[in-house]
Design a protein around this motif. Structure first.
Motif, PDB file in Angstrom:
ATOM      1  N   LEU A 291     -11.349  27.132  -8.282  1.00 14.13           N
ATOM      2  CA  LEU A 291     -11.250  26.355  -7.051  1.00 14.13           C
ATOM      3  C   LEU A 291     -12.302  25.257  -7.004  1.00 14.13           C
ATOM      4  O   LEU A 291     -12.033  24.143  -6.538  1.00 14.13           O
ATOM      5  CB  LEU A 291     -11.409  27.273  -5.829  1.00 14.13           C
ATOM      6  N   MET A 292     -13.493  25.563  -7.487  1.00 13.70           N
ATOM      7  CA  MET A 292     -14.561  24.570  -7.490  1.00 13.70           C
ATOM      8  C   MET A 292     -14.172  23.340  -8.300  1.00 13.70           C
ATOM      9  O   MET A 292     -14.529  22.206  -7.961  1.00 13.70           O
ATOM     10  CB  MET A 292     -15.838  25.187  -8.065  1.00 13.70           C
TER      11      MET A 292
ATOM     12  N   ALA B 155     -14.991  29.492   3.567  1.00 12.25           N
ATOM     13  CA  ALA B 155     -14.310  28.767   2.492  1.00 12.25           C
ATOM     14  C   ALA B 155     -15.306  28.205   1.498  1.00 12.25           C
ATOM     15  O   ALA B 155     -15.093  28.270   0.277  1.00 12.25           O
ATOM     16  CB  ALA B 155     -13.448  27.647   3.075  1.00 12.25           C
ATOM     17  N   ALA B 156     -16.410  27.640   2.000  1.00  9.29           N
ATOM     18  CA  ALA B 156     -17.432  27.065   1.113  1.00  9.29           C
ATOM     19  C   ALA B 156     -18.028  28.145   0.217  1.00  9.29           C
ATOM     20  O   ALA B 156     -18.213  27.939  -0.992  1.00  9.29           O
ATOM     21  CB  ALA B 156     -18.527  26.401   1.940  1.00  9.29           C
TER      22      ALA B 156
ATOM     23  N   SER C  79     -18.634  22.755  -0.280  1.00  7.36           N
ATOM     24  CA  SER C  79     -19.132  23.625  -1.351  1.00  7.36           C
ATOM     25  C   SER C  79     -19.821  22.820  -2.443  1.00  7.36           C
ATOM     26  O   SER C  79     -20.675  23.353  -3.167  1.00  7.36           O
ATOM     27  CB  SER C  79     -17.983  24.439  -1.947  1.00  7.36           C
TER      28      SER C  79
ATOM     29  N   SER D  51     -14.949  27.234   7.725  1.00 10.48           N
ATOM     30  CA  SER D  51     -15.529  26.313   6.736  1.00 10.48           C
ATOM     31  C   SER D  51     -16.629  27.003   5.938  1.00 10.48           C
ATOM     32  O   SER D  51     -16.726  26.827   4.716  1.00 10.48           O
ATOM     33  CB  SER D  51     -16.090  25.075   7.434  1.00 10.48           C
TER      34      SER D  51
ATOM     35  N   VAL E 191     -15.356  29.218  -2.420  1.00  6.24           N
ATOM     36  CA  VAL E 191     -15.132  28.212  -3.458  1.00  6.24           C
ATOM     37  C   VAL E 191     -16.292  28.182  -4.456  1.00  6.24           C
ATOM     38  O   VAL E 191     -16.088  28.051  -5.661  1.00  6.24           O
ATOM     39  CB  VAL E 191     -14.931  26.814  -2.833  1.00  6.24           C
ATOM     40  N   THR E 192     -17.523  28.318  -3.951  1.00  8.49           N
ATOM     41  CA  THR E 192     -18.683  28.282  -4.849  1.00  8.49           C
ATOM     42  C   THR E 192     -18.710  29.450  -5.812  1.00  8.49           C
ATOM     43  O   THR E 192     -19.348  29.375  -6.874  1.00  8.49           O
ATOM     44  CB  THR E 192     -20.003  28.290  -4.034  1.00  8.49           C
TER      45      THR E 192
ATOM     46  N   PHE F 130     -12.596  20.422  -6.497  1.00 11.31           N
ATOM     47  CA  PHE F 130     -13.434  19.563  -5.680  1.00 11.31           C
ATOM     48  C   PHE F 130     -14.505  18.835  -6.483  1.00 11.31           C
ATOM     49  O   PHE F 130     -15.195  17.963  -5.953  1.00 11.31           O
ATOM     50  CB  PHE F 130     -14.105  20.385  -4.577  1.00 11.31           C
TER      51      PHE F 130
ATOM     52  N   GLY G 201     -14.211  23.636   1.418  1.00 11.77           N
ATOM     53  CA  GLY G 201     -14.134  23.369  -0.014  1.00 11.77           C
ATOM     54  C   GLY G 201     -14.937  22.148  -0.404  1.00 11.77           C
ATOM     55  O   GLY G 201     -15.647  22.135  -1.423  1.00 11.77           O
TER      56      GLY G 201
ATOM     57  N   ARG H 255     -10.939  15.033  -7.773  1.00  7.05           N
ATOM     58  CA  ARG H 255     -11.603  15.381  -6.506  1.00  7.05           C
ATOM     59  C   ARG H 255     -11.350  14.356  -5.404  1.00  7.05           C
ATOM     60  O   ARG H 255     -11.529  14.653  -4.221  1.00  7.05           O
ATOM     61  CB  ARG H 255     -13.107  15.523  -6.719  1.00  7.05           C
TER      62      ARG H 255
ATOM     63  N   LEU I 246     -10.295  23.191   4.227  1.00  4.39           N
ATOM     64  CA  LEU I 246     -10.461  22.079   3.291  1.00  4.39           C
ATOM     65  C   LEU I 246     -11.889  21.539   3.349  1.00  4.39           C
ATOM     66  O   LEU I 246     -12.502  21.242   2.311  1.00  4.39           O
ATOM     67  CB  LEU I 246      -9.461  20.974   3.611  1.00  4.39           C
TER      68      LEU I 246
END
Length: 234
Positions: A49-50, A39-40, A99, A36, A43-44, A53, A96, A58, A93
């Motif tokens: 990808l950002m 992934a965070a 993030s 996690s 994504v940031t 979310f 994400g 979203r 997930l």
């Protein structure tokens, strides 16, 4: 063979099996937390990808996020391998979704919340496994309180009171602190009451990892909201 020699051997075997089970459960939970976090961070730093979310769609990943735990738990005892993969996908997930908090809170606040939630989680997990006190009643009370808190949170969406949200976050930390201890003890009890088979042990470890992962994530989010306060928002 002397029965007095057999009894200690059974106790030792049970202890070894329990230790392997706990190592597996907390190990997988730790891997999920690590995924996690990675992934965070990814994504940031990836705008495309950002947008998944934070954009207009979203709500889709959020709905999937709420449904996934039921899939993981539902497959754990039947298809442990599938359930494990689902748990890891769920962790990605979740990363994400988490993030999005990077857009609201500073890195210092996020780090402080993570360290604090980790400290509380480890302390309560150890207590839950080691204590001889029955925590099932506390767990049931904490679950009931959590349901009431969720309802109150939904009501506050319309009230939009930052003070009420702050108080609810503190209450939430208390609830998930109690749940971490009771869930740890509950999974230990489930294992000791099981047949100790490899499939059963793996399935229970996945269910426990899922539950404890949720306890940790919620602790982190609630502490993040508390530490963030009103002055830490960009």
């Amino acid at each position: 063979m002397n029965n007095f020699d057999e009894q200690p051997r059974r106790v030792i075997n049970a202890d070894v099996g329990l230790n392997k089970f706990l190592t597996k459960m907390y190990g997988w939970m730790a891997v999920a937390v690590l995924l996690s976090a990675v992934a965070a961070l990814y994504v940031t730093t990836t705008p495309s990808l950002m947008s998944l979310f934070t954009g207009s769609y979203r709500i889709v990943p959020i709905i999937v996020w709420f449904v996934f735990p039921f899939l993981v738990s539902g497959q754990a005892m039947k298809r442990p391998a599938v359930s494990f993969v689902l748990l890891m996908v769920y962790a990605l997930l979740t990363g994400g979704i988490l993030s999005m908090y990077a857009l609201v809170y500073t890195g210092t606040t996020i780090a402080s919340a993570f360290v604090s939630s980790s400290t509380i989680f480890i302390a309560m997990a150890v207590y839950g496994v080691a204590t001889k006190r029955d925590l099932s009643r506390i767990g049931a009370q904490a679950t009931s309180a959590l349901i009431a808190l969720i309802v109150a949170f939904l009501i506050n969406i319309w009230l939009k009171s930052s003070l009420i949200a702050f108080v609810f976050s503190i209450i939430g930390v208390v609830i998930f602190t109690a749940l971490t201890a009771s869930d740890s003890q509950k999974m230990k009890r489930f294992y000791l009451q099981s047949d100790g088979g490899a499939t059963t042990s793996t399935g229970l470890a996945i269910i426990g990892a899922m539950q404890l992962y949720l306890d940790f994530v919620n602790l982190f989010i609630l502490l993040l909201q508390i530490f963030g306060g009103m002055g830490d928002r960009d």
